[in-house]
Design a protein around this motif. Structure first.
Motif, mmCIF file in Angstrom:
data_model
loop_
_atom_site.group_PDB
_atom_site.id
_atom_site.type_symbol
_atom_site.label_atom_id
_atom_site.label_comp_id
_atom_site.label_asym_id
_atom_site.label_seq_id
_atom_site.Cartn_x
_atom_site.Cartn_y
_atom_site.Cartn_z
ATOM 1 N N ILE A 190 0.865 -1.174 0.000
ATOM 2 C CA ILE A 190 0.000 0.000 0.000
ATOM 3 C C ILE A 190 0.909 1.233 0.000
ATOM 4 O O ILE A 190 2.114 1.118 0.137
ATOM 5 C CB ILE A 190 -0.911 0.041 1.254
ATOM 6 N N THR A 191 0.309 2.404 -0.140
ATOM 7 C CA THR A 191 1.089 3.622 0.065
ATOM 8 C C THR A 191 1.363 3.773 1.570
ATOM 9 O O THR A 191 0.511 3.447 2.396
ATOM 10 C CB THR A 191 0.328 4.850 -0.449
ATOM 11 N N PRO A 192 2.545 4.257 1.961
ATOM 12 C CA PRO A 192 2.935 4.228 3.383
ATOM 13 C C PRO A 192 2.481 5.399 4.230
ATOM 14 O O PRO A 192 2.723 5.399 5.444
ATOM 15 C CB PRO A 192 4.468 4.208 3.298
ATOM 16 N N THR A 193 1.822 6.403 3.654
ATOM 17 C CA THR A 193 1.585 7.651 4.388
ATOM 18 C C THR A 193 0.808 7.451 5.679
ATOM 19 O O THR A 193 1.123 8.042 6.716
ATOM 20 C CB THR A 193 0.863 8.667 3.490
ATOM 21 N N TRP A 194 -0.250 6.636 5.632
ATOM 22 C CA TRP A 194 -1.063 6.414 6.824
ATOM 23 C C TRP A 194 -0.223 5.800 7.942
ATOM 24 O O TRP A 194 -0.319 6.176 9.112
ATOM 25 C CB TRP A 194 -2.224 5.480 6.476
ATOM 26 N N THR A 195 0.641 4.853 7.581
ATOM 27 C CA THR A 195 1.481 4.195 8.572
ATOM 28 C C THR A 195 2.520 5.164 9.131
ATOM 29 O O THR A 195 2.837 5.126 10.331
ATOM 30 C CB THR A 195 2.160 2.966 7.951
ATOM 31 N N ILE A 196 3.054 6.044 8.290
ATOM 32 C CA ILE A 196 4.007 7.049 8.770
ATOM 33 C C ILE A 196 3.327 7.965 9.784
ATOM 34 O O ILE A 196 3.870 8.241 10.863
ATOM 35 C CB ILE A 196 4.576 7.851 7.594
ATOM 36 N N TYR A 197 2.146 8.449 9.436
ATOM 37 C CA TYR A 197 1.391 9.279 10.377
ATOM 38 C C TYR A 197 1.171 8.527 11.705
ATOM 39 O O TYR A 197 1.422 9.060 12.791
ATOM 40 C CB TYR A 197 0.021 9.615 9.787
ATOM 41 N N ALA A 198 0.680 7.301 11.605
ATOM 42 C CA ALA A 198 0.337 6.542 12.811
ATOM 43 C C ALA A 198 1.554 6.317 13.685
ATOM 44 O O ALA A 198 1.508 6.501 14.914
ATOM 45 C CB ALA A 198 -0.298 5.201 12.417
ATOM 46 N N ASN A 199 2.666 5.920 13.079
ATOM 47 C CA ASN A 199 3.864 5.672 13.881
ATOM 48 C C ASN A 199 4.387 6.957 14.513
ATOM 49 O O ASN A 199 4.890 6.942 15.641
ATOM 50 C CB ASN A 199 4.952 5.026 13.023
ATOM 51 N N ALA A 200 4.291 8.079 13.800
ATOM 52 C CA ALA A 200 4.747 9.347 14.370
ATOM 53 C C ALA A 200 3.920 9.722 15.595
ATOM 54 O O ALA A 200 4.461 10.226 16.599
ATOM 55 C CB ALA A 200 4.692 10.447 13.315
ATOM 56 N N PHE A 201 2.607 9.487 15.554
ATOM 57 C CA PHE A 201 1.796 9.723 16.751
ATOM 58 C C PHE A 201 2.215 8.779 17.879
ATOM 59 O O PHE A 201 2.231 9.168 19.059
ATOM 60 C CB PHE A 201 0.311 9.536 16.434
ATOM 61 N N ARG A 202 2.552 7.531 17.536
ATOM 62 C CA ARG A 202 3.027 6.580 18.551
ATOM 63 C C ARG A 202 4.313 7.070 19.197
ATOM 64 O O ARG A 202 4.456 7.052 20.432
ATOM 65 C CB ARG A 202 3.244 5.207 17.901
ATOM 66 N N ILE A 203 5.261 7.526 18.382
ATOM 67 C CA ILE A 203 6.536 7.985 18.915
ATOM 68 C C ILE A 203 6.371 9.278 19.707
ATOM 69 O O ILE A 203 7.102 9.522 20.680
ATOM 70 C CB ILE A 203 7.561 8.161 17.782
ATOM 71 N N ALA A 204 5.408 10.106 19.336
ATOM 72 C CA ALA A 204 5.145 11.316 20.125
ATOM 73 C C ALA A 204 4.809 10.953 21.566
ATOM 74 O O ALA A 204 5.261 11.627 22.509
ATOM 75 C CB ALA A 204 4.009 12.118 19.493
ATOM 76 N N ASP A 205 4.042 9.884 21.761
ATOM 77 C CA ASP A 205 3.744 9.432 23.122
ATOM 78 C C ASP A 205 5.003 8.964 23.843
ATOM 79 O O ASP A 205 5.181 9.219 25.044
ATOM 80 C CB ASP A 205 2.709 8.301 23.093
ATOM 81 N N LYS A 206 5.890 8.275 23.116
ATOM 82 C CA LYS A 206 7.148 7.818 23.730
ATOM 83 C C LYS A 206 8.011 9.004 24.146
ATOM 84 O O LYS A 206 8.643 8.982 25.212
ATOM 85 C CB LYS A 206 7.915 6.938 22.741
ATOM 86 N N ILE A 207 8.053 10.021 23.312
ATOM 87 C CA ILE A 207 8.868 11.197 23.619
ATOM 88 C C ILE A 207 8.301 11.943 24.832
ATOM 89 O O ILE A 207 9.051 12.395 25.708
ATOM 90 C CB ILE A 207 8.959 12.120 22.390
ATOM 91 N N LYS A 208 6.992 12.056 24.899
ATOM 92 C CA LYS A 208 6.385 12.710 26.063
ATOM 93 C C LYS A 208 6.718 11.949 27.347
ATOM 94 O O LYS A 208 6.996 12.560 28.388
ATOM 95 C CB LYS A 208 4.867 12.819 25.872
ATOM 96 N N GLN A 209 6.697 10.625 27.265
ATOM 97 C CA GLN A 209 7.056 9.824 28.440
ATOM 98 C C GLN A 209 8.512 10.077 28.834
ATOM 99 O O GLN A 209 8.837 10.182 30.021
ATOM 100 C CB GLN A 209 6.851 8.341 28.135
ATOM 101 N N GLN A 210 9.383 10.181 27.851
ATOM 102 C CA GLN A 210 10.801 10.387 28.145
ATOM 103 C C GLN A 210 11.050 11.769 28.751
ATOM 104 O O GLN A 210 11.888 11.919 29.648
ATOM 105 C CB GLN A 210 11.627 10.216 26.869
ATOM 106 N N LEU A 211 10.321 12.771 28.277
ATOM 107 C CA LEU A 211 10.485 14.111 28.835
ATOM 108 C C LEU A 211 9.954 14.197 30.258
ATOM 109 O O LEU A 211 10.365 15.059 31.047
ATOM 110 C CB LEU A 211 9.804 15.144 27.942
ATOM 111 N N GLY A 212 8.992 13.333 30.576
ATOM 112 C CA GLY A 212 8.581 13.164 31.966
ATOM 113 C C GLY A 212 7.740 14.265 32.559
ATOM 114 O O GLY A 212 7.725 14.454 33.766
ATOM 115 N N GLY A 213 7.029 15.012 31.756
ATOM 116 C CA GLY A 213 6.182 16.054 32.303
ATOM 117 C C GLY A 213 6.431 17.386 31.642
ATOM 118 O O GLY A 213 7.503 17.650 31.125
ATOM 119 N N LYS A 214 5.420 18.222 31.610
ATOM 120 C CA LYS A 214 5.509 19.517 30.927
ATOM 121 C C LYS A 214 6.582 20.392 31.538
ATOM 122 O O LYS A 214 6.714 20.501 32.754
ATOM 123 C CB LYS A 214 4.153 20.223 30.985
ATOM 124 N N SER A 215 7.372 21.035 30.652
ATOM 125 C CA SER A 215 8.449 21.919 31.120
ATOM 126 C C SER A 215 7.878 23.201 31.707
ATOM 127 O O SER A 215 6.840 23.678 31.282
ATOM 128 C CB SER A 215 9.376 22.264 29.958
#
Length: 576
Positions: free
Chosen positions: A551-576
């Protein structure tokens, strides 16, 4: 707050960008991989800076002018930066400079120009090696995550980006946590019913396609205007779910969000531990600036993300960030497949049928996935991974079409009456209906990105050298499915029908090069898309994909980027 480096705001941009000291995250690139990171982190209150090499264009800039797109207004210029393309030919390998891979040098990237056909990967795509077994000469592997890990984020994309459609049961429907798409289907072209009848009579399962195009207004985005100028054109209404329209437009007003345009990132700086400390970039005038950041997210498009990491040396990364085991740039893959056409002679149809075919604007929105998995022992010896056929009308391109029609038999140039008659026949007496086949481009050792030893861009940085060898298996699978598409065209009543598999790389829909996995000796990123050997460098564009699916990959790229955004928020550990 948006920082633009366009000519009307150069002085403002310089003063603001220099005022940035240390931010929570610097996102490099603003397309389908970068937009979700910026959107999620900015909304959560983190200080976000986005570096985008292109301009910020608004809906009013996207005129229905084919030459605006085809003359490269929204693309990088060949004289300023290019890639070196290395392709197989009859004599071995042929190399030439090209600007073929610049899909969108603009805020929102290539997502501004996509057709918005959205398919999900199937669960089997995540375990390609264990499901179908090894193929000699192909670097197949299973993903370090499963379909179930990504499914909630596919659903999130439907809602946040805006997907219109209707879920219809079919043999290869993937599992879903929601019963339907959030918006009703876009308007349907009259001949969709022809297709449904023909495909059903052949024993196939016609599949209505979801589109990342709004069928109804949402927030400040208008619904589709059905002009017919969609794929390869920017959207005038904001209906198309580009990263710019759906995400960045929604956060540009926030005080904690800065989007710097015409900012060419060229170096990620790292410390003694191998972690990123800052990003260096050039502005429009060639002046250098630096953004200090706790986390860096790279989303430049597959070739350029690999190029940036390879160009970024440091104490722990003497061969480029994450390249200890020579995995940066490896296992690039394009989108394998083919195309086909059905040419309908309007004089051979009744007036109602001819009028139906002449309708322009509504979408055709049909696909076939009957051969997403092929169990044809005679053709392949075992069950294999197959592909998808999308059926489409090409967007208007009369200038390009007329230019191509000037050539007759034996490449002779047509003049006068013969040329006029050919133009009349093409534009008034026939209708071209098209299909596109998508199947996996198997990753191999002959498809990868490196730095060219001699060619440099206008800033003095080595350009990407892109080798695009293909696996013969891809061509066999593509031709098998192309033949099915031709069969449908014939059944629909086309007077002329044909199709071809291709081996040349597509100018868009490129992924891989920085595949994720559990073993740093065979992958560039970990399962959270963090570069091996670092704690704070993430890659969030399509580079992470071990295989592209059928298939075209755009939907999967979007979805994974939202997934990684959650991982990054967890790593930052709270709003600055």
């Amino acid at each position: 707050m948006t920082i633009q480096s366009d000519s009307q705001s150069d002085s403002q941009s310089d003063s603001k960008s220099d005022s940035v000291k240390t931010v929570d995250i610097c996102v490099i690139g603003s397309g389908a991989g970068g937009g979700p990171i910026a959107y999620e982190l900015a909304k959560a209150g983190y200080h976000v800076v986005v570096l985008e090499k292109g301009h910020w264009y608004r809906e009013s800039d996207f005129k229905k002018d084919e030459m605006l797109t085809r003359r490269g207004v929204f693309r990088s210029k060949m004289a300023e930066e290019r890639h070196i393309l290395v392709e197989p030919d009859s004599d071995g390998w042929n190399e030439n400079p090209t600007d073929e891979f610049w899909g969108g040098n603009i805020v929102g990237g290539a997502s501004n120009f996509m057709s918005g056909y959205f398919h999900r990967l199937k669960p089997e795509d995540f375990r390609l090696l264990s499901e179908f077994g090894p193929i000699e000469g192909a670097n197949l592997t299973d993903w370090p995550i499963s379909y179930d890990d990504l499914e909630p984020y596919y659903t999130k994309v439907e809602s946040v980006i805006g997907v219109s459609g209707k879920v219809v049961k079919h043999p290869n429907l993937e599992p879903r946590s929601t019963a339907d798409f959030p918006h009703p289907p876009t308007n349907e072209h009259p001949i969709a019913q022809w297709f449904d009848q023909a495909a059903s009579e052949l024993g196939f399962h016609p599949l209505p396609m979801a589109r990342a195009i709004l069928s109804e207004p949402v927030n400040e985005r208008r619904s589709c205007e059905y002009s017919g100028y969609c794929g390869s054109y920017g959207c005038r209404s904001g209906a198309k779910g580009s990263s710019r329209a759906a995400l960045l437009n929604q956060i540009e007003h926030l005080d904690n969000c800065q989007i710097i345009t015409q900012a060419k990132a060229y170096q990620i700086n790292t410390d003694q531990k191998g972690n990123a400390t800052s990003v260096d970039y050039f502005d429009q005038q060639g002046n250098t600036h630096q953004i200090r950041a706790k986390i860096v997210a790279v989303a430049c498009y597959s070739m350029e993300s690999s190029r940036l990491l390879l160009s970024s040396y440091g104490p722990k990364h003497p061969q480029g960030i994450g390249n200890r085991y020579q995995q940066i740039g490896k296992n690039l893959h394009c989108c394998a497949g083919g195309t086909g056409h059905g040419i309908f002679d309007l004089s051979q149809l009744n007036s109602s049928q001819a009028n139906d075919l002449k309708v322009r604007g509504p979408f055709f929105n049909r696909a076939l996935q009957d051969w997403y998995f092929i169990d044809d022992k005679k053709a392949f010896g075992k069950r294999i991974k197959g592909g998808t056929i999308d059926f489409v009308f090409d967007p208007p391109s009369p200038t390009a079409e007329a230019n191509n029609l000037k050539w007759g038999n034996n490449d002779e140039l047509l003049w006068g009456s013969p040329f006029k008659q050919r133009l009349k026949s093409h534009f008034t007496q026939s209708k071209d209906f098209k299909f596109e086949v998508f199947c996996d481009w198997l990753p191999t050792d002959n498809c990868h990105v490196s730095l060219d030893a001699t060619e440099k861009d206008k800033w003095g940085s080595p350009v990407a050298r892109v080798k695009v060898g293909y696996h013969p298996h891809d061509l066999k699978v593509a031709q098998y499915i192309v033949d099915k598409g031709v069969e449908v065209m014939k059944k629909m009543g086309a007077q002329n029908y044909y199709g071809n598999a291709f081996t040349s790389p597509t100018s868009n829909l490129i992924a891989g090069g920085l595949r994720f996995g559990r073993n740093p000796k065979t992958s560039a990123l970990d399962s959270d898309c963090r570069v091996h050997g670092t704690d704070n460098v993430f890659v969030t564009d399509g580079s992470f994909m071990p295989n592209g699916g059928s298939i075209t990959p755009t939907w999967t790229i979007y979805a994974n980027a939202f997934r990684i955004a959650d991982k990054i928020k967890q790593q930052l550990g709270g709003k600055s």
